[in-house]
Design a protein around this motif. Structure first.
Motif, short mmCIF file in Angstrom:
data_model
loop_
_atom_site.label_atom_id
_atom_site.label_comp_id
_atom_site.label_asym_id
_atom_site.label_seq_id
_atom_site.Cartn_x
_atom_site.Cartn_y
_atom_site.Cartn_z
N ALA A 94 1.22 -1.33 0.30
CA ALA A 94 -0.03 -0.21 -0.30
C ALA A 94 0.61 1.11 0.22
O ALA A 94 0.24 2.62 -0.95
N ALA A 95 1.70 1.18 0.74
CA ALA A 95 2.97 2.34 0.95
C ALA A 95 3.32 2.56 -0.54
O ALA A 95 3.25 3.33 -1.32
N LEU A 96 3.84 1.56 -1.42
CA LEU A 96 4.72 1.41 -2.90
C LEU A 96 3.46 2.23 -3.46
O LEU A 96 3.68 3.28 -4.00
N VAL A 97 1.63 2.00 -3.57
CA VAL A 97 1.23 2.07 -4.29
C VAL A 97 0.68 4.29 -3.87
O VAL A 97 0.90 4.90 -4.99
N GLY A 98 0.94 3.86 -2.40
CA GLY A 98 0.69 5.18 -2.35
C GLY A 98 1.75 6.31 -2.82
O GLY A 98 1.50 7.46 -2.80
N GLU A 99 2.63 6.02 -2.54
CA GLU A 99 3.87 6.74 -3.08
C GLU A 99 4.22 6.89 -4.37
O GLU A 99 4.64 7.84 -5.24
#
Length: 329
Positions: A94-99
């Motif tokens: 989720a952090a990867l997608v968010g970033e």
């Protein structure tokens, strides 16, 4: 020419549009995390997600392109083609997608992020539960750089919550993906988790069974949980209050105190403005936590550690206000 930005409804929100629309008001069906993805393609009313097969194609007009993603709008939906490697399938996804997609402003809205993450996971295997099992196993074994809860810097939050537990039974309100709950169950604690989203609880129960972990699950509003008073030694309310308005949050804390036999542990991010990428509706400060603690009539401690913490012990005592890690147990 810059690429377009899309909100939760797939439309261009514009630079001053504010928070994305509530997906339920747009008539969107809830996310089903266990729905199959025929042919390796996850599809719902809002997004279509698939892994990249073969060489990366030439960028087209209007495409959002990042290191791992190509996003276009096709027939009213967002088409997300990804090249996320298998080693990134864990809670840090989720952090990867968010970033890459939400931080720069290409996409907006927590609902949209959740659908994309779900699509990436379930499109990776013909059996969606097997895909989620791999995702959870990678997270729980810490076989990635973030450890348990790597999503959105939650690893230190989960670790501190573990340090504040007292007694053998734990109830987590608003558990979402339940990474901490599963890891605590693996350590032998008695766990009950609740969340208002039926699909999330269904997924968590199915994964717990696959992992052979004892876990009781409930679909419930955190302000109205169908359990008796003093149901668990420790009640956790982790990164939940910022998703609720002030009145709803106060009711959740009242319910947590009712349900706790010994302790309530609350954690919130300390933000200057609510982060809409993660669905935050408001900010909660250390002063707000102190006011909530005072209203309970029980002894409490407020401190800062990768965010704000409120720890309430069910024994009337003098007000505590500190800037150091939590109270003695």
């Amino acid at each position: 020419m810059s690429s377009p930005a899309y909100g939760v409804d797939g439309q261009h929100p514009g630079p001053a549009s504010g928070a994305s629309a509530d997906p339920s008001s747009a008539g969107l069906a809830p996310i089903d995390p266990l729905a199959p993805a025929p042919g390796g393609v996850y599809s719902d009313a809002l997004v279509e997600v698939r892994g990249l097969q073969g060489p990366r194609p030439r960028r087209t007009l209007g495409m959002i392109r990042t290191l791992h993603f190509d996003v276009t709008r096709v027939d009213g939906r967002l088409r997300v083609v990804h090249r996320v490697p298998p080693e990134e399938f864990h809670s840090g996804l989720a952090a990867l997608v968010g970033e890459e997609l939400f931080g720069p402003g290409w996409l907006r809205g927590a609902e949209l992020l959740e659908r994309i993450v779900t699509g990436i996971v379930v499109s990776s295997d013909p059996d969606p539960l097997t895909a989620w099992e791999r995702y959870y196993r990678a997270t729980l074994t810490g076989s990635h750089r973030g450890g348990v809860g790597g999503h959105h810097d939650l690893a230190p939050v989960h670790q501190h919550a573990r340090e504040l537990l007292t007694g053998g039974s734990v109830l987590e309100l608003g558990s979402c993906f339940g990474f901490l709950a599963l890891s605590l169950a693996a350590e032998g604690r008695r766990l009950t988790v609740s969340d208002i989203v039926p699909g999330t609880i269904r997924l968590l129960g199915a994964v717990a069974e696959r992992l052979d972990l004892p876990l009781d699950t409930l679909v419930a509003d955190a302000a109205d949980v169908p359990l008796p008073a003093a149901a668990a030694d420790t009640v956790l309310v982790l990164h939940l209050l910022e998703h609720l308005d002030e009145a709803h949050g106060a009711r959740v804390l009242t319910e947590a105190v009712r349900l706790a036999r010994r302790r309530v542990v609350v954690a919130v991010p300390l933000e200057d403005v609510p982060d809409e990428t993660w669905g935050h509706l408001r900010t909660v400060s250390l002063a707000d936590l102190r006011d909530l603690g005072q209203a309970t009539g029980f002894g409490f401690d407020v401190h800062e550690h990768h965010g704000g913490w409120l720890v309430i012990d069910r024994a009337p005592m003098t007000l505590a206000w500190s800037e150091h890690p939590g109270p003695e147990r």
